[in-house]
Scaffold this active site. Structure first.
Site, short mmCIF file in Angstrom:
data_model
loop_
_atom_site.label_atom_id
_atom_site.label_comp_id
_atom_site.label_asym_id
_atom_site.label_seq_id
_atom_site.Cartn_x
_atom_site.Cartn_y
_atom_site.Cartn_z
N ASP A 126 -8.40 -53.88 -18.91
CA ASP A 126 -8.82 -52.62 -19.53
C ASP A 126 -10.37 -52.81 -20.04
OD1 ASP A 126 -6.68 -51.65 -18.89
OD2 ASP A 126 -5.81 -51.24 -20.78
N ARG A 161 -7.95 -34.12 2.58
CA ARG A 161 -7.12 -33.99 1.45
C ARG A 161 -8.07 -34.14 0.27
NH1 ARG A 161 -2.33 -37.83 4.19
NH2 ARG A 161 -1.07 -36.20 4.84
N GLU A 221 -5.26 -43.83 -16.63
CA GLU A 221 -4.14 -43.29 -17.14
C GLU A 221 -3.81 -42.62 -18.35
OE1 GLU A 221 -1.62 -46.94 -17.52
OE2 GLU A 221 -3.06 -47.75 -18.67
N ARG A 267 -2.80 -35.43 -2.72
CA ARG A 267 -2.08 -36.83 -2.57
C ARG A 267 -2.36 -37.68 -3.76
NH1 ARG A 267 0.58 -33.96 0.13
NH2 ARG A 267 1.23 -34.32 2.39
N GLN A 275 -3.29 -53.89 -9.75
CA GLN A 275 -4.48 -54.14 -10.46
C GLN A 275 -4.61 -55.52 -11.05
OE1 GLN A 275 -6.04 -50.18 -12.38
NE2 GLN A 275 -3.88 -50.06 -11.72
#
Length: 343
Positions: A126, A161, A221, A267, A275
């Site tokens: 991170d 997309r 996230e 999608r 990762q």
């Protein structure tokens, strides 16, 4: 000297390179190095091994950690704290080199406060450890995420997309921002700044008018998206087995909202633990090596309670207490650079 080393928190590429650097640097002066197994929990459980040339052979390119790791926090139990301190004394260790991220650093700070001779090395994909420009594992994670975005470009364009790429980043959006810029993302959503969903819809429409009927959005996230009426869409969260917030799912939540507001086919790709895996990049190998050598140098000088950091191109140190409990977030200037390319 008799040096102990442990790896705490999540695994990442470069940990083994740091262990190797510590061992080789220590052996150069005749020191002994012991690996504590399973992170801080291993210290309380009396688990350690003597490192040898055979055990560290081939570590430079090997991902993960040969010592194992765990997210268990011994500070939650006075019994565990005392067990860890007792084992450290019984083994007559002269120094403990702790390699880890935010949680590991806070544990180390407390043990140092209680008198344990600790030195810390920053590790986290991170890249949110306060006081260092880069942490071990970050560069590799960015490379993996960038390669994924590159591959998704072709399928997004072929099928016209909107592709949402969810990457890690609990409190800071470093992976999302770096990989998004490198991968040519059309928008990057990070925890540091609330992003209006209407702007994402406008990006999709504007690109379609230019004949670009696909979009790539990179989402951290823990990103926060503003919906109508100032409502904030956040990642669904639960508690893991250690009591920590478990993130993940913001990509699908965002996709649902985008489908409602546009005619686009959406999608989601969640990179997740991919990762963390694999071979470390050259940058992470070198960083881990430099930090490991510096940590041993500090141990010999009995300069404990320090975090070894990268500042510019120099390896420097700062007191553990200055970094513990703080999060290094993406600065506003870098966010502005990324936004130049949105849409």
């Amino acid at each position: 000297m008799k040096i102990a080393v442990l790896t705490g928190g999540g695994d990442c590429p470069g940990l083994n390179a740091a262990i190797r650097a510590i061992a080789k640097s220590a052996w150069a002066e005749g020191d002994e190095v012991h690996g504590i197994l399973e992170g801080w929990a291993g210290l309380a459980k009396r688990k350690s091994i003597l490192l040898s040339h055979k055990k560290i052979s081939g570590l430079l390119t090997l991902g993960g950690t040969i010592l194992g790791t765990a997210r268990i926090n011994p500070l939650k139990s006075e019994k565990s704290i005392q067990a860890a301190e007792k084992y450290f004394r019984e083994q007559k260790f002269d120094a403990l080199l702790s390699i880890g991220g935010e949680g590991t650093l806070q544990i180390a700070a407390e043990f140092y406060r209680r008198g344990m001779p600790v030195i810390c090395i920053p590790k986290t994909i991170d890249n949110d450890t306060w006081g260092t420009d880069y942490s071990i594992g970050f560069d590799t994670a960015v490379q993996i995420a960038t390669e994924a975005i590159d591959r998704l470009h072709t399928t997004a364009e072929s099928h016209q997309r909107v592709m949402i790429v969810e990457v890690m980043g609990r409190h800071a959006g470093w992976i999302a921002l770096y990989s998004g810029i490198a991968g040519g993302a059309d928008a990057i959503l990070i925890p540091e700044k609330v992003f209006p969903i209407i702007r994402l819809c406008d990006i999709v429409k504007a690109r379609a008018k230019r004949g670009r009927k696909f979009s790539i959005f990179v989402v951290s996230e823990d990103a926060k998206i503003e919906l109508e009426g100032k409502k904030i869409l956040e990642t669904p969260s639960t508690r893991d087995e250690y009591g920590d917030i478990k993130l993940g799912g913001i990509g699908e939540a965002l996709a649902t909202e985008l489908r409602r507001r546009s005619n686009s086919e959406v999608r989601v790709t969640v990179l997740g633990h991919v990762q963390r895996g694999g071979t470390p990049t050259a940058f992470d190998r070198i960083l881990a090596t430099r930090l490991g050598v510096k940590a041993v140098e500090l141990a010999r000088k009995k300069d404990f309670g320090k975090l070894v950091v990268l500042s510019g191109n120099e390896i420097q140190t700062l007191p553990i207490q200055k970094s513990a409990g703080k999060v290094k977030q993406v600065d506003a200037e870098l966010q502005k650079v990324a936004e130049v390319f949105f849409g």
